[in-house]
Write an enzyme that holds these catalytic residues in place. Sequence first.
Site, PDB file in Angstrom:
ATOM      1  N   CYS A 192       1.032  -0.926  -0.168  1.00  0.00           N
ATOM      2  CA  CYS A 192      -0.343  -0.198  -0.098  1.00  0.00           C
ATOM      3  C   CYS A 192       0.623   1.253   0.254  1.00  0.00           C
ATOM      4  CB  CYS A 192      -0.976   0.269   1.272  1.00  0.00           C
ATOM      5  SG  CYS A 192      -2.313  -0.189   0.603  1.00  0.00           S
ATOM      6  N   HIS A 196      -3.365  -6.410   1.487  1.00  0.00           N
ATOM      7  CA  HIS A 196      -3.060  -6.450   2.732  1.00  0.00           C
ATOM      8  C   HIS A 196      -3.769  -7.322   2.862  1.00  0.00           C
ATOM      9  CE1 HIS A 196      -6.535  -3.811   3.507  1.00  0.00           C
ATOM     10  NE2 HIS A 196      -6.200  -2.243   2.338  1.00  0.00           N
TER      11      HIS A 196
HETATM   12 ZN   LIG Z   1      -4.491  -0.656   1.525  1.00  0.00          ZN
END
Ligand SMILES: [Zn+2]
Lengths: 243, 434
Positions: free
Chosen positions: A98, A195
């Site tokens: 991310c 994630h």
């Molecule tokens: Zn994320």
Amino acid sequence: MVENTAAPLRIVQLYPRDMNIYGDWGNTLTLKRRAERHGLAVEIVDHNPGDPWPEHAELFVGGGGQDSGQFRVAEDLQAVAPRLLDAVERGVPMLAICGLYQLFGRSFRTGAGETLPGIGIFDLETVGGAERLIGNIVTESPELGTIVGYENHSGLTHLGAGQEPLATVVSGAGNNGEDGTEGARTRNVLGSYLHGSLLPKNPRVADFLLSRALELRGESLPAAPLDDTLAERARDVAASRPR
Amino acid sequence: MSRPLVRLLGQGVRWASSLRGGGSAFPGLFMEKLHPGFVAEELAKLPRGVVVISGTNGKTTTTKMTVQLLRSQGLRVFTNRTGSNFVRGVAASLLAEMDAFGRLDADVAVLELDEAHAVHFVKQVRPRICLLLNVMRDQLDRFGEIDTTRRMLRQVALATTETVVLNREDPRIAGLAEDLPAGTGVSWFGLSDALRPMFPSDDDMRDGLRQVDPGEQDSQVPSTQRPDADVVLRAVNARTVELEVRGAAHEATVDLYGVYNQYNAAAALAASLQVLGDDADVPALVAELGSVTPAFGRGETITVEDKPLQLLLVKNPAGFRLSLASASAQDYATMIAINDQYADGRDVSWLWDVDFDSLRAGGVDVVSGVRAWDMALRLDYDLVRVGTVEPELEDALKQFIAQSGERPMRIFCTYTAMLSLRKILGGMTHVAAI
Ligand SMILES: [Zn+2]
């Protein structure tokens, strides 16, 4: 089994104070537990903005954050970039999720119009989008098989012409929701928007990172596989859930 | 159209929609279309104004307690029902409470609003008092980011006309005090230095392998350098709490599961003091705390096969951690049920931000729900033994009850898992209506 007399495997968590949302801890914990179950001792070292550079790191892992955290991190990354790029060249494995994945690229233009410089491990650029890309995602990597997870990002990432993606999207949005790519890979550095956490449900990716770290020591992961029944069941469920 | 006519039409729609089992917001929607200022005009008439309660965790319990505290002091309180916290839902509740002459029989309104809806609400109705509890990571897939949540609550604080009641120990909430216009008062509720480590903020949650243990994680400012709080939770004993109210020590019975509920009681007391002003009878308010009961899913106890079973709603890392820390694991049979329906949040990654180490000694008897395998995997990586993994809730519950022996039972569950479990339990024993 590897002899436990060897120095512990040194895993560095990049920016856990600022970039630890969405269960990023699960990635570090998975590496630690799997290494232990493979018979290795592990040492986890944190690197936060302003900290002295951790020497002898054998594996790096880092996650996503809020915009405010990302500014602090971007500044520190510029300072440590030469050492980090040197580690990339030596083949040290890394996992960047991310926010850190974005900063491992060339630049990140936020939704507010500010541009954060990246450190160029990946040839990619990210622009903050109006809409968040959110939901369960399944991707396919030629080397690491099916990767399942959850994505939640507003940044749209476009890979440069020669940049290898981590995987192609089977269901979900991926880097930008358009070109079917997800994440990026350069040498042993993996970047991804997944994630949820990525590694617990994708033990092949975890073992890839661990085995690359051991290779640099001239060792290899023990051949005996771990029992991954729980992960397999959880993967099957995750892949079957609505977006 | 004349006002009484609009209202009577609205009440007629409410009656008609209740006949056909319509949703509670429908008559409110009707009113909003016919007469957009309806809610604001009605609430503006209340002599003690409007209190808005918002924050990530504990709104329902805190609202319930605030309403009860104010009623115990003789105030007539209008409040909104759980689940209908839009402007529209408030309009529907208003219609339901009015008599045939269109009078709302109330002195004050105490409204629970989630962050996103609160922003819309305060554009139409400026609260006299707001109580802001905390900002934690929750339902990120809907609101995006924790900083966004804070911005929403900031708008609520800025719209407040008289006093903003703030959690001194939540850095994102406490910081709002600096943004307030001159003339807006601030009242604080807080924790003693001894209790603060029990409430880690999300920022403290995960630095390396370090546990958030008392003393060490808390490098923040000691209480002497923080603003004075009107209500401080000083100590938590088995069934009583020690409170400091406007500088004076009090002991109260608070029979609620978990220290976070006891802190909510302190928040409710702080807000009530602002509503009541000089009229407040502090000893009576403190005594009233002894008779508050948990809201749905915040530790309600159901008796099944002569044994107590507690249902504990979990929806984010901080809440789950506090809930786990509130009782000694070995004393309970434990089940965890994790669903990922829309109302639960589709993303289960937050489970990785909860420490389950405290369950290692006792283990977890049963893991259930759509994401049972994710939960079992999570526990495995924290080296917690799991007895049974059974995604089907009914089968899991029956096994759990059968296996629990003499131990009292507790089930940590997400929102839709709790709804299902209550329904299943309703077929076995008496379960209070929501
Ligand atoms: Zn994320």
